[in-house]
Write an enzyme that holds these catalytic residues in place. Structure first.
Site, PDB file in Angstrom:
ATOM      1  N   LYS A  22       0.854  -1.206   0.000  1.00 42.12           N
ATOM      2  CA  LYS A  22       0.000   0.000   0.000  1.00 42.12           C
ATOM      3  C   LYS A  22       0.884   1.249   0.000  1.00 42.12           C
ATOM      4  O   LYS A  22       0.668   2.175  -0.791  1.00 42.12           O
ATOM      5  CB  LYS A  22      -0.872   0.007   1.249  1.00 42.12           C
ATOM      6  CG  LYS A  22      -1.466   1.356   1.612  1.00 42.12           C
ATOM      7  CD  LYS A  22      -2.358   1.320   2.827  1.00 42.12           C
ATOM      8  CE  LYS A  22      -1.661   1.555   4.117  1.00 42.12           C
ATOM      9  NZ  LYS A  22      -1.392   2.960   4.472  1.00 42.12           N
ATOM     10  N   ASN A  23       1.899   1.261   0.846  1.00 39.67           N
ATOM     11  CA  ASN A  23       2.682   2.490   1.045  1.00 39.67           C
ATOM     12  C   ASN A  23       3.715   2.749  -0.040  1.00 39.67           C
ATOM     13  O   ASN A  23       4.356   3.793  -0.045  1.00 39.67           O
ATOM     14  CB  ASN A  23       3.332   2.477   2.434  1.00 39.67           C
ATOM     15  CG  ASN A  23       2.290   2.608   3.532  1.00 39.67           C
ATOM     16  OD1 ASN A  23       1.126   2.909   3.250  1.00 39.67           O
ATOM     17  ND2 ASN A  23       2.679   2.360   4.766  1.00 39.67           N
ATOM     18  N   ARG A  92      -4.424  10.781   4.439  1.00 36.08           N
ATOM     19  CA  ARG A  92      -3.455  11.877   4.545  1.00 36.08           C
ATOM     20  C   ARG A  92      -2.351  11.781   3.503  1.00 36.08           C
ATOM     21  O   ARG A  92      -1.691  12.752   3.202  1.00 36.08           O
ATOM     22  CB  ARG A  92      -2.878  12.010   5.926  1.00 36.08           C
ATOM     23  CG  ARG A  92      -2.603  10.799   6.682  1.00 36.08           C
ATOM     24  CD  ARG A  92      -2.034  11.036   8.030  1.00 36.08           C
ATOM     25  NE  ARG A  92      -1.440  12.298   8.307  1.00 36.08           N
ATOM     26  CZ  ARG A  92      -0.320  12.768   7.797  1.00 36.08           C
ATOM     27  NH1 ARG A  92       0.297  12.081   6.952  1.00 36.08           N
ATOM     28  NH2 ARG A  92       0.158  13.939   8.118  1.00 36.08           N
ATOM     29  N   CYS A 116      -4.707  12.050  13.077  1.00 36.97           N
ATOM     30  CA  CYS A 116      -5.473  10.794  13.096  1.00 36.97           C
ATOM     31  C   CYS A 116      -5.231  10.191  14.481  1.00 36.97           C
ATOM     32  O   CYS A 116      -4.597  10.790  15.338  1.00 36.97           O
ATOM     33  CB  CYS A 116      -4.982   9.862  11.998  1.00 36.97           C
ATOM     34  SG  CYS A 116      -3.342   9.249  12.297  1.00 36.97           S
ATOM     35  N   ARG A 121       0.252  14.463  13.176  1.00 36.37           N
ATOM     36  CA  ARG A 121       0.721  14.261  11.797  1.00 36.37           C
ATOM     37  C   ARG A 121       0.898  15.586  11.036  1.00 36.37           C
ATOM     38  O   ARG A 121       0.287  15.843  10.022  1.00 36.37           O
ATOM     39  CB  ARG A 121      -0.239  13.356  11.028  1.00 36.37           C
ATOM     40  CG  ARG A 121      -0.677  12.092  11.705  1.00 36.37           C
ATOM     41  CD  ARG A 121       0.340  10.996  11.757  1.00 36.37           C
ATOM     42  NE  ARG A 121       0.767  10.444  10.512  1.00 36.37           N
ATOM     43  CZ  ARG A 121       0.210   9.393   9.914  1.00 36.37           C
ATOM     44  NH1 ARG A 121      -0.855   8.845  10.429  1.00 36.37           N
ATOM     45  NH2 ARG A 121       0.694   8.918   8.779  1.00 36.37           N
ATOM     46  N   ASP A 306       4.895   0.498  12.326  1.00 39.40           N
ATOM     47  CA  ASP A 306       3.627  -0.129  11.918  1.00 39.40           C
ATOM     48  C   ASP A 306       3.482  -1.534  12.475  1.00 39.40           C
ATOM     49  O   ASP A 306       2.389  -2.098  12.481  1.00 39.40           O
ATOM     50  CB  ASP A 306       3.516  -0.169  10.393  1.00 39.40           C
ATOM     51  CG  ASP A 306       3.356   1.234   9.820  1.00 39.40           C
ATOM     52  OD1 ASP A 306       3.502   1.392   8.600  1.00 39.40           O
ATOM     53  OD2 ASP A 306       3.117   2.169  10.598  1.00 39.40           O
ATOM     54  N   ARG A 398      -8.576  -0.242   4.783  1.00 43.85           N
ATOM     55  CA  ARG A 398      -7.684   0.715   4.113  1.00 43.85           C
ATOM     56  C   ARG A 398      -6.368   0.065   3.738  1.00 43.85           C
ATOM     57  O   ARG A 398      -5.705   0.471   2.808  1.00 43.85           O
ATOM     58  CB  ARG A 398      -7.406   1.897   5.061  1.00 43.85           C
ATOM     59  CG  ARG A 398      -8.607   2.756   5.335  1.00 43.85           C
ATOM     60  CD  ARG A 398      -8.234   3.994   6.099  1.00 43.85           C
ATOM     61  NE  ARG A 398      -7.092   4.668   5.454  1.00 43.85           N
ATOM     62  CZ  ARG A 398      -6.505   5.742   5.970  1.00 43.85           C
ATOM     63  NH1 ARG A 398      -6.935   6.244   7.108  1.00 43.85           N
ATOM     64  NH2 ARG A 398      -5.494   6.313   5.361  1.00 43.85           N
TER      65      ARG A 398
HETATM   66  C1  EPZ Z   1       4.311   6.815   6.422  1.00 40.30           C
HETATM   67  O1  EPZ Z   1       3.560   7.854   7.033  1.00 40.30           O
HETATM   68  C2  EPZ Z   1       3.380   5.620   6.344  1.00 40.30           C
HETATM   69  N1  EPZ Z   1       2.211   5.954   5.519  1.00 40.30           N
HETATM   70  C3  EPZ Z   1       2.930   5.224   7.750  1.00 40.30           C
HETATM   71  O2  EPZ Z   1       2.133   4.046   7.622  1.00 40.30           O
HETATM   72  C4  EPZ Z   1       4.153   4.892   8.591  1.00 40.30           C
HETATM   73  O3  EPZ Z   1       3.746   4.594   9.909  1.00 40.30           O
HETATM   74  C5  EPZ Z   1       5.099   6.102   8.597  1.00 40.30           C
HETATM   75  O4  EPZ Z   1       5.448   6.457   7.236  1.00 40.30           O
HETATM   76  C6  EPZ Z   1       6.389   5.822   9.355  1.00 40.30           C
HETATM   77  O5  EPZ Z   1       7.038   4.731   8.794  1.00 40.30           O
HETATM   78  C7  EPZ Z   1       2.341   5.927   4.182  1.00 40.30           C
HETATM   79  O6  EPZ Z   1       3.401   5.657   3.638  1.00 40.30           O
HETATM   80  C8  EPZ Z   1       1.103   6.248   3.391  1.00 40.30           C
HETATM   81  P1  EPZ Z   1       6.433  10.235   8.522  1.00 40.30           P
HETATM   82  P2  EPZ Z   1       4.152   9.370   7.038  1.00 40.30           P
HETATM   83  O7  EPZ Z   1       6.270  11.482   7.738  1.00 40.30           O
HETATM   84  O8  EPZ Z   1       4.838   9.651   5.756  1.00 40.30           O
HETATM   85  C9  EPZ Z   1       6.384  13.405  12.009  1.00 40.30           C
HETATM   86  C10 EPZ Z   1       0.255   2.694   7.875  1.00 40.30           C
HETATM   87  O9  EPZ Z   1      -0.243   2.127   8.858  1.00 40.30           O
HETATM   88  N2  EPZ Z   1       6.334  14.411  10.931  1.00 40.30           N
HETATM   89  O10 EPZ Z   1       7.681   9.435   8.387  1.00 40.30           O
HETATM   90  O11 EPZ Z   1       3.055  10.274   7.458  1.00 40.30           O
HETATM   91  C11 EPZ Z   1       5.079  12.626  12.104  1.00 40.30           C
HETATM   92  O12 EPZ Z   1       4.126  13.332  12.862  1.00 40.30           O
HETATM   93  C12 EPZ Z   1       0.750   4.110   8.011  1.00 40.30           C
HETATM   94  O13 EPZ Z   1       0.396   2.183   6.744  1.00 40.30           O
HETATM   95  C13 EPZ Z   1       6.428  15.757  11.253  1.00 40.30           C
HETATM   96  O14 EPZ Z   1       6.531  16.127  12.416  1.00 40.30           O
HETATM   97  O15 EPZ Z   1       5.220   9.250   8.214  1.00 40.30           O
HETATM   98  C14 EPZ Z   1       5.517  11.346  12.781  1.00 40.30           C
HETATM   99  O16 EPZ Z   1       5.579  11.563  14.178  1.00 40.30           O
HETATM  100  C15 EPZ Z   1       0.542   4.666   9.415  1.00 40.30           C
HETATM  101  N3  EPZ Z   1       6.360  16.675  10.249  1.00 40.30           N
HETATM  102  C16 EPZ Z   1       6.927  11.127  12.225  1.00 40.30           C
HETATM  103  O17 EPZ Z   1       7.359  12.396  11.716  1.00 40.30           O
HETATM  104  C17 EPZ Z   1       6.233  16.307   8.931  1.00 40.30           C
HETATM  105  O18 EPZ Z   1       6.199  17.191   8.057  1.00 40.30           O
HETATM  106  C18 EPZ Z   1       6.970  10.107  11.087  1.00 40.30           C
HETATM  107  O19 EPZ Z   1       6.132  10.580  10.056  1.00 40.30           O
HETATM  108  C19 EPZ Z   1       6.141  14.929   8.617  1.00 40.30           C
HETATM  109  C20 EPZ Z   1       6.208  13.997   9.633  1.00 40.30           C
END
Ligand code: EPZ
Length: 420
Positions: A22-23, A92, A116, A121, A306, A398
């Site tokens: 998915k990701n 998102r 969420c 996020r 995850d 999802r």
């Molecule tokens: C991706 O989310 C995945 N989703 C998530 O999978 C996964 O948990 C996550 O990466 C971490 O591996 C998809 O790929 C669609 P991040 P993403 O930006 O890109 C903070 C699932 O279950 N952050 O690496 O949103 C954020 O709040 C989902 O499949 C900021 O502060 O993850 C978090 O605490 C859940 N500012 C941390 O970084 C930003 O601009 C990691 O977020 C961006 C992120």
């Protein structure tokens, strides 16, 4: 509304094939906004999130043909540059359209995705990176309006190796002038898959798979009508590895990539499982006695956030105490409340869960709070004594393609029924 009903205690046996990631599919489908060429994407899982991104691409002006796990995207006139609230609020990852639209049309308007269950996020790292490339943005009425007179490649050092921010900036950099260097980039396999797809359609990217990505902007990207195959879903692979480990199972997982799950595999081996990769098949034999093993979530290749709720399900029936620490999201221990209903012995201190293994969980009515918590509750139900009923399946749909059917085929007593 549906619910899943499980009568626990069955040992999983047999074969299961992992679906496409998915990701990886989400950013790759969105990357087709960068080109007017025809793109064919294979091994796309059939999921709610995929339906959402297809609806988003159609809204923006792409023509989409969906045949089971194959999606064909073609141009269909001028693209819009605004993403609709109802789609962004559903998923998102829709914020990933910002980079491609900005790179092509120097403007994009995206509703702020909001938080969420697992955290607020924010998208500050995405926006700061786009600003470094020359964009301006302001928030009004819950939307972020991004625009630029011109965009130029530059060096960007991410505050945190955000997966989404790395993907957004990587896509943007492929067709703007000059060289962009993204340092402290995320290195998850899904980013490597996105980068490999971008190279197929003509992008110039170096350092793929490392924390430093170097992108030389090109004038135009082409299509890829030959079919690009999405990598297997490493989180689904991890889900079945844990499922076999907590049901004294003996399963063969096909279409898995061993190195994408190395940190989990190390841990389940320490917990007593037998894992073997033979002729492309990952064999997982669950242990009679599950040993307690601590886990702390990290960015790839560390222990995946995850998989944290799934690990908690396994540790809740281990023969001793383990400590599970969530370092990526600020609110991702929600499954604990539901595990307690099943007789688990877990205490939370900040972002750490102290898990004292019990002999067995007992079935209960539980509610999923997010996608991976839903999967973790299913696994807990598979091992529990008695009947477990799980609602909150909109989250499950999802991210998992036919997980109930796959588990049924492995011998689980699991059904999805209408919850009246
Ligand atoms: C991706 O989310 C995945 N989703 C998530 O999978 C996964 O948990 C996550 O990466 C971490 O591996 C998809 O790929 C669609 P991040 P993403 O930006 O890109 C903070 C699932 O279950 N952050 O690496 O949103 C954020 O709040 C989902 O499949 C900021 O502060 O993850 C978090 O605490 C859940 N500012 C941390 O970084 C930003 O601009 C990691 O977020 C961006 C992120």
């Amino acid at each position: 509304m549906d619910k899943i009903v499980i009568n626990g205690g069955k040992r999983l046996r047999g074969d299961v094939k992992i679906s496409g990631s998915k990701n990886a599919a989400l950013p790759i489908l969105i990357a087709t906004l960068l080109t007017d060429g025809k793109c064919v994407i294979d091994n796309v899982p059939e999921l709610e999130d995929i339906n959402t991104v297809v609806a988003l691409l159609k809204h923006l002006g792409k023509k989409i043909k969906k045949e089971k796990n194959k999606i064909t995207i073609t141009a269909n006139g001028k693209l819009q540059t605004d993403a609709p609230y109802k789609l962004v609020s559903k998923m998102r990852a829709s914020v990933l359209v910002a980079g491609p639209l900005l790179a092509r049309f120097k403007k994009a308007e995206i509703p702020l995705p909001g938080g969420c269950a697992i955290g607020i996020r924010p998208i500050n790292i995405h926006l700061d990176g786009l600003a470094k490339l020359g964009a301006k943005y302001f928030v009004s009425g819950g939307n972020v309006k991004i625009f630029a007179k011109k965009l130029n490649g530059t060096k960007i050092i991410l505050d945190f190796p955000s997966v989404g921010a790395t993907e957004n900036l990587l896509m943007t950099a492929t067709i703007i002038k000059g060289k962009t260097v993204i340092k402290n980039a995320a290195t998850e396999p899904e980013i490597t898959d996105l980068a490999n797809f971008l190279v197929k359609i003509g992008a110039d990217i170096k350092g793929i798979g490392t924390k430093t990505l170097e992108i030389n902007g090109v004038k135009k990207l082409k299509g890829w009508p030959d079919g690009y195959e999405i990598i297997p879903d490493r989180i689904e692979t991890g889900t079945f590895i844990v499922a076999s480990s907590l049901t004294l199972g003996n399963i063969n997982i096909s279409n898995a990539i061993f190195e994408h799950n190395e940190s989990l595999i190390e841990k389940v081996k320490l917990a007593g499982a037998k894992i073997l990769m033979l002729n492309g098949i990952l064999r997982v034999v669950g242990p009679k006695k599950i040993k307690p093993v601590d886990a702390e979530t990290q960015v790839y290749p560390g222990f995946a956030t995850d998989l944290q709720p799934l690990w908690m399900a396994l540790m809740s029936i281990a023969s001793g105490k383990s400590v599970i620490t969530e370092t990526i999201f600020e609110n991702r221990l929600q499954a604990v409340a539901e595990f307690l209903k099943m007789g688990a012995d877990i205490k939370i201190k900040g972002n750490t869960a102290i898990v004292k293994g019990v002999k067995n969980l007992t079935g209960a009515k539980v509610v999923a709070s997010d996608l991976r918590a839903a999967a973790a509750l299913i696994l807990a139900g598979l091992s529990a004594k008695g009947k477990t009923e799980i609602t909150g399946l909109e989250y499950l749909d999802r991210g998992y393609e036919n997980i109930v059917r796959k588990l049924e085929k492995l011998g689980a007593d699991i059904k999805r029924v209408i919850d009246n």
